[in-house]
Write a protein that holds these residues in place. Structure first.
Motif, PDB file in Angstrom:
ATOM      1  N   LYS A 154       0.833  -1.215   0.000  1.00  0.00           N
ATOM      2  CA  LYS A 154       0.000   0.000   0.000  1.00  0.00           C
ATOM      3  C   LYS A 154       0.865   1.262   0.000  1.00  0.00           C
ATOM      4  O   LYS A 154       0.655   2.188  -0.800  1.00  0.00           O
ATOM      5  CB  LYS A 154      -0.919  -0.030   1.225  1.00  0.00           C
ATOM      6  CG  LYS A 154      -1.896   1.147   1.368  1.00  0.00           C
ATOM      7  CD  LYS A 154      -1.398   2.248   2.270  1.00  0.00           C
ATOM      8  CE  LYS A 154      -1.135   1.812   3.684  1.00  0.00           C
ATOM      9  NZ  LYS A 154      -2.323   1.465   4.457  1.00  0.00           N
ATOM     10  N   ILE A 158       1.208   4.122  -3.039  1.00  0.00           N
ATOM     11  CA  ILE A 158       0.936   5.543  -2.806  1.00  0.00           C
ATOM     12  C   ILE A 158       2.159   6.388  -3.131  1.00  0.00           C
ATOM     13  O   ILE A 158       2.050   7.457  -3.747  1.00  0.00           O
ATOM     14  CB  ILE A 158       0.473   5.754  -1.356  1.00  0.00           C
ATOM     15  CG1 ILE A 158      -0.933   5.178  -1.167  1.00  0.00           C
ATOM     16  CG2 ILE A 158       0.498   7.236  -0.970  1.00  0.00           C
ATOM     17  CD1 ILE A 158      -1.435   5.188   0.262  1.00  0.00           C
ATOM     18  N   LYS A 161       2.396   6.946  -6.783  1.00  0.00           N
ATOM     19  CA  LYS A 161       1.422   7.930  -7.264  1.00  0.00           C
ATOM     20  C   LYS A 161       1.842   9.352  -6.920  1.00  0.00           C
ATOM     21  O   LYS A 161       1.462  10.308  -7.614  1.00  0.00           O
ATOM     22  CB  LYS A 161       0.046   7.640  -6.666  1.00  0.00           C
ATOM     23  CG  LYS A 161      -0.679   6.487  -7.323  1.00  0.00           C
ATOM     24  CD  LYS A 161      -2.124   6.411  -6.864  1.00  0.00           C
ATOM     25  CE  LYS A 161      -2.872   5.347  -7.640  1.00  0.00           C
ATOM     26  NZ  LYS A 161      -4.289   5.255  -7.255  1.00  0.00           N
ATOM     27  N   VAL A 238      -4.022   9.594   4.209  1.00  0.00           N
ATOM     28  CA  VAL A 238      -4.496   8.212   4.154  1.00  0.00           C
ATOM     29  C   VAL A 238      -5.442   7.966   5.329  1.00  0.00           C
ATOM     30  O   VAL A 238      -5.033   8.007   6.485  1.00  0.00           O
ATOM     31  CB  VAL A 238      -3.319   7.210   4.201  1.00  0.00           C
ATOM     32  CG1 VAL A 238      -3.832   5.780   4.132  1.00  0.00           C
ATOM     33  CG2 VAL A 238      -2.344   7.484   3.064  1.00  0.00           C
ATOM     34  N   LEU A 267      -2.180  12.967  -3.062  1.00  0.00           N
ATOM     35  CA  LEU A 267      -2.867  11.678  -3.080  1.00  0.00           C
ATOM     36  C   LEU A 267      -3.743  11.587  -1.836  1.00  0.00           C
ATOM     37  O   LEU A 267      -3.239  11.579  -0.712  1.00  0.00           O
ATOM     38  CB  LEU A 267      -1.855  10.536  -3.122  1.00  0.00           C
ATOM     39  CG  LEU A 267      -2.332   9.095  -3.426  1.00  0.00           C
ATOM     40  CD1 LEU A 267      -3.035   8.462  -2.237  1.00  0.00           C
ATOM     41  CD2 LEU A 267      -3.244   9.069  -4.642  1.00  0.00           C
ATOM     42  N   HIS A 269      -6.481   9.300   0.057  1.00  0.00           N
ATOM     43  CA  HIS A 269      -6.941   7.904   0.147  1.00  0.00           C
ATOM     44  C   HIS A 269      -7.972   7.830   1.266  1.00  0.00           C
ATOM     45  O   HIS A 269      -7.673   8.185   2.412  1.00  0.00           O
ATOM     46  CB  HIS A 269      -5.709   7.036   0.442  1.00  0.00           C
ATOM     47  CG  HIS A 269      -5.977   5.631   0.887  1.00  0.00           C
ATOM     48  ND1 HIS A 269      -5.495   4.533   0.204  1.00  0.00           N
ATOM     49  CD2 HIS A 269      -6.620   5.128   1.969  1.00  0.00           C
ATOM     50  CE1 HIS A 269      -5.834   3.421   0.844  1.00  0.00           C
ATOM     51  NE2 HIS A 269      -6.529   3.759   1.920  1.00  0.00           N
ATOM     52  N   GLN A 371      -8.928   6.451  -4.152  1.00  0.00           N
ATOM     53  CA  GLN A 371      -7.649   7.158  -4.167  1.00  0.00           C
ATOM     54  C   GLN A 371      -7.710   8.230  -5.243  1.00  0.00           C
ATOM     55  O   GLN A 371      -7.738   7.927  -6.434  1.00  0.00           O
ATOM     56  CB  GLN A 371      -6.486   6.200  -4.447  1.00  0.00           C
ATOM     57  CG  GLN A 371      -6.061   5.379  -3.247  1.00  0.00           C
ATOM     58  CD  GLN A 371      -4.722   4.696  -3.470  1.00  0.00           C
ATOM     59  OE1 GLN A 371      -4.209   4.617  -4.585  1.00  0.00           O
ATOM     60  NE2 GLN A 371      -4.135   4.188  -2.398  1.00  0.00           N
ATOM     61  N   GLN A 373      -5.829  11.160  -7.034  1.00  0.00           N
ATOM     62  CA  GLN A 373      -4.573  11.861  -7.312  1.00  0.00           C
ATOM     63  C   GLN A 373      -4.940  13.233  -7.868  1.00  0.00           C
ATOM     64  O   GLN A 373      -5.695  13.336  -8.839  1.00  0.00           O
ATOM     65  CB  GLN A 373      -3.727  11.086  -8.323  1.00  0.00           C
ATOM     66  CG  GLN A 373      -2.347  11.690  -8.557  1.00  0.00           C
ATOM     67  CD  GLN A 373      -1.684  11.095  -9.793  1.00  0.00           C
ATOM     68  OE1 GLN A 373      -2.232  11.201 -10.903  1.00  0.00           O
ATOM     69  NE2 GLN A 373      -0.521  10.479  -9.626  1.00  0.00           N
TER      70      GLN A 373
END
Length: 407
Positions: A154, A158, A161, A238, A267, A269, A371, A373
């Motif tokens: 994970k 991330i 990205k 996140v 990013l 999430h 997610q 971006q």
């Protein structure tokens, strides 16, 4: 209510007076429930989520063989398919229109809501999380992955990205116990500011940063993201957006836009729902995540669009969180005696209900992970997604590649 809800599977319910009835179509495993306190029936009819959750925790009904996973799977699968009966609709409507008040989270209230869940004993989280204390959805690139491997996957996904290069500055909104911040600093050479409102998380994250020798690269702060004044090359968050609250979505993305430098990448999430906008379970709100809400894609996207950010990539993780929760629950159940020693038996029943209900919500209730971006301009990230799946040694773009992609 049960005749309306139970369209598939089999529920055998024995009422307090000894009467036994079956609901459903008679297929699958028979889930047997016995009512111990007749008052729980009224509570479930008036407030189903709250009544079912409290009834289990308080022992007002008993599930044969304590088959909580089978019971909640049956209930959530049927509720998702059938919807609630007509007499529940007015209450659902009133809850929906009242959610902006319920989710109003100024800084002081946000701090209190965070403390309710994340300032529990750190030993509790050691009982079921991975060694890096990742309290969010893992990424199972292979079904046979361990929880530790999937959580590392994970973080790698991330990081790719985010297109991080050594020396870049990163803001981690809701940094938890510091695992993501440490990974981005140690493995990708970033300079990270992590913010949290949890005193327990702040203390452990600060300690972990010191032990890793990263005090010059990672700055953990006990503060609200709205109080951060710097700008950053990258912003990551996140599992925090679920705590923002509907009234604050545009405020959140406005801060992301203002703190993200030109050519920067963010990013975000978070847990969301595959269905239209809704409300949070009464039981989850009262006992687990006060002020929390998992938004529909339309709600998050609407806020992003109004704040002038560009969605440069959008990925949906479906059963990854169900598998994560299955791992967490197995570890928690293996340590149930330690959990009882930390708190008590009622708490452990509550926590087990929370973990299993959450897993079933991802398997049968339409919950997913989004997610997003985000960037300022459409050319700020590569034009294709192949950079996400390159060899690890080639994961980061060179400056020339990044410039060419932008052109």
């Amino acid at each position: 209510m049960l005749r309306h809800l139970m369209r598939s599977g089999t529920l055998e319910l024995t009422y307090a007076d000894g009467t036994t009835r079956r609901y459903g179509d008679g297929t699958g495993e028979v889930v047997r429930v016995t009512v111990r306190d007749p008052e729980v029936v009224r509570k479930i009819v008036l407030k189903p989520d709250l009544g079912v959750g409290e009834g289990y925790v308080d022992g007002d009904y008993e599930i044969a063989d304590d088959n909580l996973r089978g019971f909640l799977g049956l209930a959530i699968r049927n509720q998702t398919g059938s919807g609630m009966p007509w007499f529940e609709k007015p209450r659902e409507v009133s809850r929906f229109f009242g959610r902006r008040f319920a989710q109003f989270n100024p800084v002081a209230k946000a701090r209190s809501n965070v403390a309710h869940h994340y300032d529990l004993s750190g030993e509790l989280y050691d009982l079921f999380l991975d060694t890096d204390r990742q309290y969010s959805c893992a990424y199972f690139e292979r079904p046979d992955m361990t929880l530790e491997e999937a959580q590392e996957a994970k973080k790698r996904h991330i990081a790719k990205k985010l297109l991080i290069e050594p020396g870049m500055t990163v803001l981690d909104i809701g940094c938890g116990w510091g695992g993501m911040a440490i990974t981005l600093a140690r493995d990708f050479g970033a300079k990270v500011v992590g913010v949290t409102l949890s005193t327990e998380q702040y203390a452990l994250a600060t300690k972990r940063v010191k032990e890793a020798g990263l005090e010059g690269q990672v700055d953990i702060r006990l503060t609200d993201y709205r109080d951060v004044r710097e700008s950053f090359d990258r912003i990551v968050s996140v599992g925090m957006f679920e705590h923002v609250g509907v009234p604050h979505y545009r405020e959140y993305f406005r801060h992301v836009r203002e703190m993200l430098k030109p050519k920067g990448v963010s990013l975000i999430h978070f847990i969301g729902r595959a269905q239209p906008a809704g409300t949070t379970s009464d039981w989850i709100t009262k006992y687990i995540f006060p002020g929390g809400y998992c938004p529909a894609m339309s709600e998050a996207s609407n806020a992003v669009e109004h704040e002038g950010l560009v969605v440069t990539d959008l990925e949906v993780w479906r059963l990854h969180y169900a598998e994560t929760l299955k791992h967490w629950c197995a570890r928690f159940e293996a340590n149930i005696d330690k959990a009882i020693a930390l708190y008590d038996e009622r708490f452990t029943r509550m926590w087990r209900f929370y973990l299993i209900a959450s897993e079933m919500a991802f398997r049968h209730g339409g919950q997913v992970v989004f997610q997003y971006q985000l960037a300022h301009e459409v050319g700020d990230v590569p034009l294709t997604r192949d950079y996400l799946y390159r060899d690890e040694s080639k994961a980061a773009l060179t400056s020339d590649e990044h410039r060419m992609a932008a052109e």
